[in-house]
Scaffold this active site. Structure first.
Site, PDB file in Angstrom:
ATOM      1  CB  CYS A   1     -22.070  -7.904 -20.554  1.00 41.25           C
ATOM      2  SG  CYS A   1     -23.014  -6.723 -19.568  1.00 41.25           S
TER       3      CYS A   1
ATOM      4  CB  CYS B   1     -26.803 -10.917 -14.332  1.00 43.93           C
ATOM      5  SG  CYS B   1     -26.794 -10.245 -16.016  1.00 43.93           S
TER       6      CYS B   1
END
Length: 359
Positions: free
Chosen positions: A101, A199
């Site tokens: 990410c 997340c």
């Protein structure tokens, strides 16, 4: 100087933006909407890039009096992070989505945005530092000052271009200093708890997330001992990682650990803890960051997991972007899918994804 500050809604990125503003820079706050992590189950709090985090980032920007924008990156995040995460688990690896990410989605998108806005630098709240090698001219990634918070491990995949644009305003600080600075400035995130979970897996159930994302299928297979004898059955290799002890569903007079996952046979091999020790691994997609691609083996310290201590090793470059690492001493639970990251002192030389635990 105009600077884009990536604002995740946490205290670190909030202080980073504040420090840059105080240094006289024109700061533009940007947050990234990556994923609807609620999956229809209602709001979730305290995790990176959630809706409440976007709200907190906007509140900090308002406190600082800087503009704030939200980038919608759901498709990039799905293709660059979630899809590889699911694929890795189904193929017997244990992924690190935060590393992908940071480099493949966040930095790549922010660099593109800065180009469009004519802005010189991108700042984040990572605990890392940069400098430039006076002899080679290469930009170097260095560890953050706070050993317990250093995040250079997750940034090994950056390119020289990205590193040249990167600023890490809190990299020279300890975490408690960052908290103190946030309180002094009355930032809304000063006492916000740290995000701990991935997340997009709000309930911390990785196996359940993988099953919801992948087509329904029979993923069962055998649990074997090191001699190939069947000890039981499992519901899918995505439920296991090297070094795992709990959740094996086996009755045994001695503790058993996952030694390896064999995806082509849908098998999980278990054994005693001593069998977890390994001294050699092969890494793929190796990115040489702070130094040029070496032509011959070199000595460095390497980490095989974020919280794993560094260990001295010889690193041998191989064709096709791979490298073989041979450690001076055996390492516990070398795990495919994790990152092997190389260091010379506090300089992050680069790293790659662990392909196999032995050569």
């Amino acid at each position: 100087m105009r600077i884009v500050a990536a604002m995740s809604g946490g205290v670190d990125s909030s202080v980073a933006a504040a420090l840059l503003q105080e240094q006289g820079h024109e700061v533009v706050g940007i947050s990234m909407q990556l994923h609807d992590q609620t999956e229809g189950r209602g709001p979730s709090f305290g995790r990176c890039c959630a809706l409440d985090d976007l709200h907190d980032a906007k509140a900090v920007a308002a406190r600082l009096g800087i503009p704030h924008y939200v980038l919608g990156l759901e498709r990039s995040f799905h293709d660059g992070v979630i899809a590889p995460f699911v694929r890795d688990y189904l193929e017997g690896r244990t992924p690190i989505p935060c590393a992908r990410c940071n480099t493949d989605v966040k930095f790549a998108s922010l660099v593109e945005k800065t180009r469009g806005l004519g802005i010189a630098h991108v700042a984040t709240g990572h605990y890392a530092r940069t400098d430039r090698d006076s002899e080679t001219g290469r930009h170097r990634l260095r560890k953050g000052k706070d050993d317990g918070k250093d995040q250079s491990y997750f940034l090994f995949g950056l390119s020289q271009e990205q590193l040249a644009l990167a600023l890490f305003p809190v990299g020279h600080l300890q975490k408690d200093e960052v908290r103190a600075l946030a309180r002094e400035r009355r930032l809304p995130t000063a006492d916000k708890a740290e995000s701990q979970e991935i997340c997009f897996v709000p309930d911390d159930d990785y196996a359940g997330f993988v099953e919801r994302q992948a087509p329904a299928a029979d993923r069962s297979g055998p649990i074997l001992d090191t001699e190939g004898r069947a000890l039981g059955k499992h519901d899918g290799i995505h439920r296991f990682t090297v070094g795992q002890r709990k959740g094996l569903g086996l009755a045994s007079a001695r503790p058993l650990y996952v030694l390896r996952v064999v995806p082509e046979e849908r098998a999980v091999v278990v054994g005693e803890e001593s069998a977890l020790a390994g001294q050699t691994l092969v890494a793929r997609e190796v990115n040489w960051l702070s130094i040029a691609h070496p032509e011959r083996p070199l000595r460095a310290a390497a980490k095989i997991r974020y919280r794993h201590p560094e260990a001295p090793a010889t690193i041998e470059p191989l064709p096709d972007g791979r490298a073989r690492l041979h450690f001076d001493a055996p390492q516990r639970a070398i795990t495919p899918g994790q990152a092997a990251v190389f260091y010379d002192g506090d300089v992050c030389l680069g790293g790659g994804w662990i392909e196999q635990p032995s050569a």
